[in-house]
Scaffold this motif. Structure first.
Motif, PDB file in Angstrom:
ATOM      1  N   THR A  46      -8.725  -3.734  12.893  1.00 37.40           N
ATOM      2  CA  THR A  46      -9.467  -2.476  12.823  1.00 37.40           C
ATOM      3  C   THR A  46      -8.761  -1.333  13.547  1.00 37.40           C
ATOM      4  N   GLU A  47      -7.861  -1.640  14.470  1.00 37.36           N
ATOM      5  CA  GLU A  47      -7.176  -0.592  15.224  1.00 37.36           C
ATOM      6  C   GLU A  47      -5.718  -0.429  14.803  1.00 37.36           C
ATOM      7  N   ASN A  48      -5.445  -0.705  13.554  1.00 32.58           N
ATOM      8  CA  ASN A  48      -4.101  -0.531  13.001  1.00 32.58           C
ATOM      9  C   ASN A  48      -3.945   0.933  12.574  1.00 32.58           C
ATOM     10  N   ALA A  49      -3.276   1.721  13.411  1.00 33.53           N
ATOM     11  CA  ALA A  49      -3.185   3.173  13.163  1.00 33.53           C
ATOM     12  C   ALA A  49      -2.448   3.512  11.864  1.00 33.53           C
ATOM     13  N   PRO A  50      -1.288   2.899  11.568  1.00 35.76           N
ATOM     14  CA  PRO A  50      -0.622   3.220  10.297  1.00 35.76           C
ATOM     15  C   PRO A  50      -1.480   2.899   9.078  1.00 35.76           C
ATOM     16  N   ALA A  51      -2.276   1.825   9.156  1.00 41.25           N
ATOM     17  CA  ALA A  51      -3.158   1.494   8.032  1.00 41.25           C
ATOM     18  C   ALA A  51      -4.256   2.540   7.890  1.00 41.25           C
ATOM     19  N   GLY A  96       0.815  -1.210   0.000  1.00 34.02           N
ATOM     20  CA  GLY A  96       0.000   0.000   0.000  1.00 34.02           C
ATOM     21  C   GLY A  96       0.850   1.263   0.000  1.00 34.02           C
ATOM     22  N   THR A  97       1.928   1.246   0.778  1.00 32.38           N
ATOM     23  CA  THR A  97       2.817   2.403   0.853  1.00 32.38           C
ATOM     24  C   THR A  97       3.490   2.668  -0.488  1.00 32.38           C
ATOM     25  N   LEU A  98       3.919   1.607  -1.165  1.00 29.37           N
ATOM     26  CA  LEU A  98       4.551   1.780  -2.475  1.00 29.37           C
ATOM     27  C   LEU A  98       3.534   2.260  -3.517  1.00 29.37           C
ATOM     28  N   LEU A  99       2.297   1.786  -3.398  1.00 27.63           N
ATOM     29  CA  LEU A  99       1.262   2.252  -4.321  1.00 27.63           C
ATOM     30  C   LEU A  99       1.007   3.748  -4.138  1.00 27.63           C
ATOM     31  N   LEU A 100       1.066   4.219  -2.902  1.00 27.61           N
ATOM     32  CA  LEU A 100       0.928   5.655  -2.660  1.00 27.61           C
ATOM     33  C   LEU A 100       2.062   6.426  -3.327  1.00 27.61           C
TER      34      LEU A 100
END
Length: 308
Positions: free
Chosen positions: A118-123, A94-98
């Motif tokens: 659901t509580e994954n802050a970086p995601a 996801g980071t590389l896609l950004l």
């Protein structure tokens, strides 16, 4: 993310994003990209498949450390095909896609993580960035708020919230968020630049100049900051300072003189604008056609103003 309050050719620039592709186009594009990557790497698909997911991820990490995001992306995807529920891999993809401005695809990766955690802050932050890139600012704001509720140390989420409020012309709120980001990342030139623009848009040019000068003194700035500083100087009628800032932000002298000429023209100082455009042309007559166009425009504007 930087915003620029002046451009090399005059006029305004805006935050840019890309819209999501429809599913069919996205699938075709992915297949073409995959084939292109394999050709570039001269790697047979079977050899990639022979490695286990951890080996492919490790190789991807090495390429990422070298700054080769295309090769890193390829190895992460191969690993993810075997372990689709690996949230760490999904986050890396996801980071590389950004980074590649593939916001719709990034949204899919971060959403996949959040169905599992659901509580994954970086995601949450990553999903906010994807929505921001797609100009879905209301959805982005929700995700950035969730991210900082889960982890108050995510300075980028506060910075993006500032950008969202700035776009809404709620500059007081934007400055509050930028200040939070700056407290978490002291001296961050990206945040300081964005703060300066919020002040600029409120016509507080002196504060904008103060912030940009501070950032430029403390760290090696992005060249765009010099252009922002130059435009702010012009608003304070500090054209000599502006020209020097344009010089430091431009690739050559002709660009700097064209820029200052544009600012003179926007301030109805047509005589000074003409001099600056003529200087730009004398420095680079073959390349800098834009100065010729602007020069003609300034001469017409001067003629019209004299007839009034």
């Amino acid at each position: 993310m930087f915003i620029v309050i002046g451009t090399l050719l005059g006029g305004c620039s805006a935050l840019q994003g890309v819209n999501g592709h429809d599913q069919q186009n996205a699938n075709v594009e992915k297949q073409l990209e995959k084939r292109q990557y394999l050709q570039q790497l001269e790697i047979e698909p079977e050899k990639l498949s022979e490695r286990n997911p951890k080996e492919n991820e490790t190789i991807g990490d090495r390429y990422l450390q070298r700054g080769d995001i295309n090769k890193a992306f390829l190895y992460y995807i191969k690993a993810l095909q075997v372990e689709p529920d690996n949230s760490g891999l999904q986050y890396k993809v996801g980071t590389l896609l950004l980074k590649r401005d593939k916001y719709a695809e990034a949204e899919h990766s971060f959403s996949k993580i959040l169905t599992m955690e659901t509580e994954n802050a970086p995601a949450r932050e990553g999903l906010g960035k994807a929505y921001f890139g797609m100009k879905k600012y209301a959805l982005a704001e929700v995700e950035f708020r969730k991210a900082v509720d889960l982890d108050p140390g995510l300075w980028q989420s506060f910075n993006y919230l500032g950008l969202i409020y700035s776009k809404q012309q709620d500059f007081e709120k934007s400055l509050v968020e930028y200040q939070k980001a700056l407290e978490l990342s002291p001296g961050n030139t990206e945040v300081i630049n964005n703060m300066a623009i919020s002040y600029f848009l409120q016509e507080n040019y002196a504060k904008s100049v103060q912030l940009l000068e501070m950032a430029i003194r403390n760290k090696e700035p992005d060249k765009r900051m010099f252009n922002n500083l130059a435009v702010a100087y012009c608003k304070l009628n500090r054209y000599d300072n502006a020209l020097e800032a344009f010089r430091r932000g431009a690739d050559n002298e002709a660009v700097a003189y064209n820029n200052i000429g544009w600012e003179y023209m926007m301030d109805d100082q047509y005589g000074e604008a003409i001099k600056a455009f003529e200087k730009a042309l004398s420095l680079n007559p073959r390349f800098y056609e834009r100065a010729s166009f602007n020069l003609e425009k300034a001469r017409k504007a001067q003629s019209t103003s004299l007839q009034e």
